[in-house]
Design an enzyme around this catalytic site. Structure first.
Site, PDB file in Angstrom:
ATOM      1  CD  GLU A 142      -3.087  -0.437  -0.078  1.00 53.67           C
ATOM      2  OE1 GLU A 142      -2.816   0.808  -0.301  1.00 53.67           O
ATOM      3  OE2 GLU A 142      -3.175  -1.743  -1.108  1.00 53.67           O
ATOM      4  CB  CYS A 165     -13.400   4.157 -13.206  1.00 53.43           C
ATOM      5  SG  CYS A 165     -14.084   5.746 -13.222  1.00 53.43           S
ATOM      6  CB  CYS A 220     -18.279   3.918 -19.973  1.00 53.16           C
ATOM      7  SG  CYS A 220     -17.757   5.197 -18.699  1.00 53.16           S
ATOM      8  CB  CYS A 247     -17.571   0.302 -16.234  1.00 53.08           C
ATOM      9  SG  CYS A 247     -18.056   0.729 -14.779  1.00 53.08           S
ATOM     10  CB  CYS A 299     -21.768   4.734 -13.764  1.00 48.56           C
ATOM     11  SG  CYS A 299     -21.109   6.223 -13.201  1.00 48.56           S
TER      12      CYS A 299
HETATM   13 FE1  SF4 Z   1     -15.971   5.249 -14.619  1.00 48.68          FE
HETATM   14 FE2  SF4 Z   1     -19.150   5.094 -13.683  1.00 48.68          FE
HETATM   15 FE3  SF4 Z   1     -17.235   4.944 -16.112  1.00 48.68          FE
HETATM   16 FE4  SF4 Z   1     -17.404   3.005 -14.606  1.00 48.68          FE
HETATM   17  S1  SF4 Z   1     -19.311   3.675 -15.891  1.00 48.68           S
HETATM   18  S2  SF4 Z   1     -15.919   3.403 -16.350  1.00 48.68           S
HETATM   19  S3  SF4 Z   1     -16.991   3.693 -12.726  1.00 48.68           S
HETATM   20  S4  SF4 Z   1     -17.052   6.285 -14.963  1.00 48.68           S
END
Ligand code: SF4
Length: 366
Positions: free
Chosen positions: A52, A211, A218, A221, A227
């Site tokens: 970390e 992201c 997106c 995602c 989102c």
């Molecule tokens: Fe990021 Fe939302 Fe796009 Fe997913 S959908 S990559 S969380 S901005």
């Protein structure tokens, strides 16, 4: 506190939360997240803590080189605590942000001296140790002990502000606190065994892969349907932070004094940097604010001087332009004070040097 909104979603700190988020994220992490990193799959707080700290401000690809080397030399907190500061700095050399290494060393010594060599198990106790902030403490507690606590590093701030179209200005402490509250409320309600590992790792993986800062993926995602910014194509607006970092431009002159050693190789004169400021506590060639000051310290007719190509180096708050001046000395003068020392070229590996200085010294012309 959580209240129900008109659309039935709970609202925390003024934001309507997608209740399915944690389940979707954990499922994605288990099937498609990262699983092969050398610091994963362990509940050893020493390894989690070390990774970390190394990963703060540093790319995974860089840490992949440093983590195994550091662990090979310091396999546990006792080994790290009993090392000298120079040994720690030498292994950290090139990772930058050297206060992390100094805190790491101090923290190991505190764990050994005050906690019998065992890291505390809760995030609140972990935060009392040198260099362990709230997010690092949460990561250790979640990964090693399953504590229901949220991390909130830069990547996670980006994911959550985009997820909720959170437009609070994160330059303000009150908005940072709001986001912590929201991050905490998004956690799995009653995590089963392994859930906190999958959830915490999922947040990290999403922020580090799909992201991303400049071009979020997106369409691929797993949380796109939840989102808000992903849905309306506004992800690049988040996170909102009005106070931007102002970088100062500075030029430094590095006096590289080189002289022959007994075996026909070379030695370099190095001095320890002051304990505060840039490259604090590391070894470095003498540094000057201008060329005239560098030349002024040399006795007349000392040797052949060569101005080498300048080197650009970026720090968090500064853009440095380094101007190396190589001076060949015909013999190794006896050091008249204890401000520095002559170091054989192969001895450079055993000292903590700033990365651009090490690179410069390794590439000096013959
Ligand atoms: Fe990021 Fe939302 Fe796009 Fe997913 S959908 S990559 S969380 S901005």
């Amino acid at each position: 506190m959580s209240v129900a909104t008109e659309c039935g979603k709970p609202s925390v700190a003024g934001a309507a939360l997608p209740v399915e988020f944690s389940q979707v994220l954990m499922q994605w992490q288990r099937h498609s997240g990262r699983h092969g990193l050398p610091w994963q799959g362990t509940r050893d707080p020493y390894r989690v803590w070390l990774s970390e700290v190394m990963l703060q401000q540093t790319q995974v690809s860089t840490v992949l080189n440093y983590f195994p080397r550091f662990l090979a030399r310091f396999p546990d907190v006792q080994a790290l605590a009993s090392a000298t500061p120079d040994e720690v700095m030498a292994l950290w050399s090139g990772l930058g942000y050297y206060s992390r290494a100094r805190n790491l060393h101090r923290c190991a010594q505190v764990v050994v001296a005050q906690h019998a060599g065992v890291f505390p198990s809760t995030s609140s106790e972990l935060q009392t140790l040198p260099g362990i902030g709230a997010s690092t403490a949460a990561a250790i507690a979640a990964f090693c002990h399953g504590e229901r606590i949220s991390i909130l590093d830069g990547n996670v701030r980006r994911v959550l502000t985009r997820l909720l179209a959170f437009d609070g200005d994160l330059a303000q402490a009150a908005q940072q606190r709001r986001l912590w509250e929201i991050a905490q409320a998004l956690l799995p309600e009653q995590p089963a065994a392994g859930d906190m590992v999958a959830y915490t790792q999922g947040l990290m993986d999403l922020g580090a892969t799909l992201c991303s800062r400049s071009r979020p993926s997106c369409a691929a995602c797993p949380v796109l349907v939840l989102c808000r910014s992903g849905q309306d194509g506004t992800a690049s607006r988040y996170p909102v932070k009005t106070r931007t970092l102002k970088r100062r431009h500075e030029s430094w002159w590095l006096l590289v004094l080189r002289s022959p050693s007994n075996d026909g190789a070379h030695r370099i004169w190095l001095e320890r940097r002051p304990n505060a400021g840039i490259w604090a506590g590391l070894f470095c060639t003498p540094v000057f604010a201008d060329e005239a000051s560098a030349l002024a310290v040399l006795p007349p007719n000392t040797g052949r001087m060569q101005a080498l190509a300048p080197v650009a180096h970026s720090l968090t708050h500064r853009e440095l332009r380094l101007h190396p001046l190589l001076l060949e000395m015909s013999h190794t003068p006896v050091s008249g004070d204890d401000s520095g020392r002559w170091v054989d070229m192969e001895g450079l590996d055993r000292l903590g040097l700033p990365a651009p200085v090490r690179q410069l010294l390794m590439q000096l012309p013959d």
